[in-house]
Design a protein around this motif. Sequence first.
Motif, PDB file in Angstrom:
ATOM      1  N   ASP B  24      47.074 -35.153 -80.592  1.00  0.00           N
ATOM      2  CA  ASP B  24      48.634 -34.927 -80.341  1.00  0.00           C
ATOM      3  C   ASP B  24      49.143 -34.203 -81.329  1.00  0.00           C
ATOM      4  N   PRO B  25      49.383 -33.010 -81.422  1.00  0.00           N
ATOM      5  CA  PRO B  25      50.015 -32.380 -82.674  1.00  0.00           C
ATOM      6  C   PRO B  25      51.427 -32.874 -82.666  1.00  0.00           C
ATOM      7  N   ILE B  26      52.339 -32.258 -83.736  1.00  0.00           N
ATOM      8  CA  ILE B  26      53.601 -32.445 -83.943  1.00  0.00           C
ATOM      9  C   ILE B  26      54.380 -31.560 -82.847  1.00  0.00           C
ATOM     10  N   SER B  27      55.280 -32.118 -81.848  1.00  0.00           N
ATOM     11  CA  SER B  27      56.108 -31.339 -80.922  1.00  0.00           C
ATOM     12  C   SER B  27      56.311 -29.913 -81.644  1.00  0.00           C
ATOM     13  N   GLY B  28      56.191 -28.852 -80.707  1.00  0.00           N
ATOM     14  CA  GLY B  28      56.631 -27.510 -81.030  1.00  0.00           C
ATOM     15  C   GLY B  28      55.752 -26.831 -82.099  1.00  0.00           C
ATOM     16  N   HIS B  29      54.537 -27.636 -82.398  1.00  0.00           N
ATOM     17  CA  HIS B  29      53.735 -26.799 -83.313  1.00  0.00           C
ATOM     18  C   HIS B  29      52.748 -25.789 -82.576  1.00  0.00           C
ATOM     19  N   VAL B  30      52.756 -24.590 -83.206  1.00  0.00           N
ATOM     20  CA  VAL B  30      51.890 -23.476 -82.265  1.00  0.00           C
ATOM     21  C   VAL B  30      50.468 -23.572 -82.735  1.00  0.00           C
ATOM     22  N   SER B  31      50.086 -23.855 -83.971  1.00  0.00           N
ATOM     23  CA  SER B  31      48.714 -23.869 -84.623  1.00  0.00           C
ATOM     24  C   SER B  31      48.198 -25.189 -84.519  1.00  0.00           C
ATOM     25  N   LEU B  32      46.839 -25.197 -84.165  1.00  0.00           N
ATOM     26  CA  LEU B  32      46.219 -26.301 -84.155  1.00  0.00           C
ATOM     27  C   LEU B  32      44.793 -26.187 -84.511  1.00  0.00           C
ATOM     28  N   PHE B  33      44.141 -26.976 -85.495  1.00  0.00           N
ATOM     29  CA  PHE B  33      43.076 -26.882 -86.109  1.00  0.00           C
ATOM     30  C   PHE B  33      42.077 -27.998 -85.872  1.00  0.00           C
ATOM     31  N   TRP B  34      40.840 -27.975 -85.771  1.00  0.00           N
ATOM     32  CA  TRP B  34      39.845 -29.080 -85.912  1.00  0.00           C
ATOM     33  C   TRP B  34      38.869 -29.042 -86.762  1.00  0.00           C
ATOM     34  N   TYR B  35      38.723 -29.838 -87.821  1.00  0.00           N
ATOM     35  CA  TYR B  35      37.755 -30.099 -88.960  1.00  0.00           C
ATOM     36  C   TYR B  35      36.815 -31.095 -88.720  1.00  0.00           C
ATOM     37  N   GLY B  42      33.769 -32.408 -98.046  1.00  0.00           N
ATOM     38  CA  GLY B  42      35.243 -31.840 -98.044  1.00  0.00           C
ATOM     39  C   GLY B  42      35.044 -31.191 -96.398  1.00  0.00           C
ATOM     40  N   PRO B  43      36.294 -31.192 -95.669  1.00  0.00           N
ATOM     41  CA  PRO B  43      36.318 -30.864 -94.458  1.00  0.00           C
ATOM     42  C   PRO B  43      35.875 -29.531 -93.983  1.00  0.00           C
ATOM     43  N   GLU B  44      35.160 -29.413 -93.037  1.00  0.00           N
ATOM     44  CA  GLU B  44      34.405 -27.994 -92.577  1.00  0.00           C
ATOM     45  C   GLU B  44      35.418 -27.686 -91.316  1.00  0.00           C
ATOM     46  N   PHE B  45      35.642 -26.325 -91.194  1.00  0.00           N
ATOM     47  CA  PHE B  45      36.387 -25.857 -90.106  1.00  0.00           C
ATOM     48  C   PHE B  45      35.730 -26.099 -88.947  1.00  0.00           C
ATOM     49  N   LEU B  46      36.114 -26.275 -87.763  1.00  0.00           N
ATOM     50  CA  LEU B  46      35.340 -26.178 -86.550  1.00  0.00           C
ATOM     51  C   LEU B  46      36.063 -25.096 -85.687  1.00  0.00           C
ATOM     52  N   THR B  47      37.467 -25.241 -85.243  1.00  0.00           N
ATOM     53  CA  THR B  47      37.882 -24.354 -84.213  1.00  0.00           C
ATOM     54  C   THR B  47      39.741 -24.263 -84.558  1.00  0.00           C
ATOM     55  N   TYR B  48      40.315 -23.320 -84.152  1.00  0.00           N
ATOM     56  CA  TYR B  48      41.646 -23.033 -84.366  1.00  0.00           C
ATOM     57  C   TYR B  48      42.243 -22.480 -82.875  1.00  0.00           C
ATOM     58  N   PHE B  49      43.423 -23.109 -82.416  1.00  0.00           N
ATOM     59  CA  PHE B  49      44.149 -22.880 -81.406  1.00  0.00           C
ATOM     60  C   PHE B  49      45.538 -22.272 -81.788  1.00  0.00           C
ATOM     61  N   GLN B  50      45.876 -21.334 -81.144  1.00  0.00           N
ATOM     62  CA  GLN B  50      47.291 -20.731 -81.313  1.00  0.00           C
ATOM     63  C   GLN B  50      47.956 -21.006 -79.961  1.00  0.00           C
ATOM     64  N   ASN B  51      48.817 -21.769 -79.718  1.00  0.00           N
ATOM     65  CA  ASN B  51      49.093 -22.339 -78.310  1.00  0.00           C
ATOM     66  C   ASN B  51      47.956 -22.825 -77.573  1.00  0.00           C
ATOM     67  N   GLU B  52      47.825 -22.106 -76.154  1.00  0.00           N
ATOM     68  CA  GLU B  52      46.516 -22.688 -75.698  1.00  0.00           C
ATOM     69  C   GLU B  52      45.463 -21.760 -75.940  1.00  0.00           C
ATOM     70  N   ALA B  53      45.479 -20.735 -76.651  1.00  0.00           N
ATOM     71  CA  ALA B  53      44.617 -19.604 -76.831  1.00  0.00           C
ATOM     72  C   ALA B  53      43.599 -20.172 -78.010  1.00  0.00           C
ATOM     73  N   GLN B  54      42.325 -20.125 -77.821  1.00  0.00           N
ATOM     74  CA  GLN B  54      41.281 -20.614 -78.867  1.00  0.00           C
ATOM     75  C   GLN B  54      41.022 -19.352 -79.604  1.00  0.00           C
ATOM     76  N   LEU B  55      41.481 -19.001 -80.753  1.00  0.00           N
ATOM     77  CA  LEU B  55      41.263 -17.689 -81.350  1.00  0.00           C
ATOM     78  C   LEU B  55      40.046 -17.821 -82.262  1.00  0.00           C
ATOM     79  N   ASP B  56      39.635 -18.978 -82.756  1.00  0.00           N
ATOM     80  CA  ASP B  56      38.720 -18.960 -83.550  1.00  0.00           C
ATOM     81  C   ASP B  56      37.813 -20.095 -83.283  1.00  0.00           C
ATOM     82  N   LYS B  57      36.340 -20.087 -82.908  1.00  0.00           N
ATOM     83  CA  LYS B  57      35.546 -21.217 -82.842  1.00  0.00           C
ATOM     84  C   LYS B  57      34.261 -20.859 -83.451  1.00  0.00           C
ATOM     85  N   SER B  58      34.365 -20.295 -84.658  1.00  0.00           N
ATOM     86  CA  SER B  58      33.218 -19.819 -85.342  1.00  0.00           C
ATOM     87  C   SER B  58      32.552 -21.006 -86.078  1.00  0.00           C
ATOM     88  N   GLY B  59      33.163 -22.339 -86.207  1.00  0.00           N
ATOM     89  CA  GLY B  59      32.729 -23.193 -86.813  1.00  0.00           C
ATOM     90  C   GLY B  59      32.194 -24.281 -85.899  1.00  0.00           C
TER      91      GLY B  59
END
Lengths: 116, 115
Positions: B24-35, B42-59
């Motif tokens: 559950d991200p902070i209300s109003g936050h556009v960007s969301l990442f999973w590590y 250290g944390p390794e990147f998994l995926t990135y969302f901008q609103n509902e769009a998954q823009l990067d799932k390379s990890g």
Amino acid sequence: AQTVTQSQPEMSVQEAETVTLSCTYDTSESDYYLFWYKQPPSRQMILVIRQEAYKQQNATENRFSVNFQKAAKSFSLKISDSQLGDAAMYFCAYRSAYFGNEKLTFGTGTRLTIIP
Amino acid sequence: GAGVSQSPRYKVAKRGQDVALRCDPISGHVSLFWYQQALGQGPEFLTYFQNEAQLDKSGLPSDRFFAERPEGSVSTLKIQRTQQEDSAVYLCASSFGTSGDSPLHFGNGTRLTVT
């Protein structure tokens, strides 16, 4: 691809003394951000300090300061007057300033122990 | 809530089970990442969302990993047919903006143990 290297797996310092944590990175980009995060046992990553690559001046936040050497691709963290609450894992991280590459790239971390 | 909330805090799964981790991200936050953070790493990147769009799932390490954010708010990371190498802490982070200078706020993570 960008890489971040932390060569000190563990460091220790006497309470009230100063300690420096090292970080180097590799990138072909000219505009980016560098961060130091602290991770206590609670696991939450807490931002300690941030540096914009285009700024020559080193960032400072109270007892925390950085030595940013852009040409050498070095970004060390200095903690002054160390306190028991500073004990944690510290991670150096890189983030591109360019659209389409928003992810943070982390180093492997340095475990900092404070000796009372 | 004031911060990024992740649930469950701990999850134990038998090898081969499917798991779903919630952020559950902070209300109003556009960007969301999973590590993904393996023990002592250290944390390794998994995926990135901008609103509902998954823009990067390379990890994402394999097609067993799937993430979604259907309404641009809550996100779920699903791992199918879990393996022992999936054991790690999974961190979620969100930010208000999309640019590199927008501060990331992290949750406390979910520790997944696959037995």
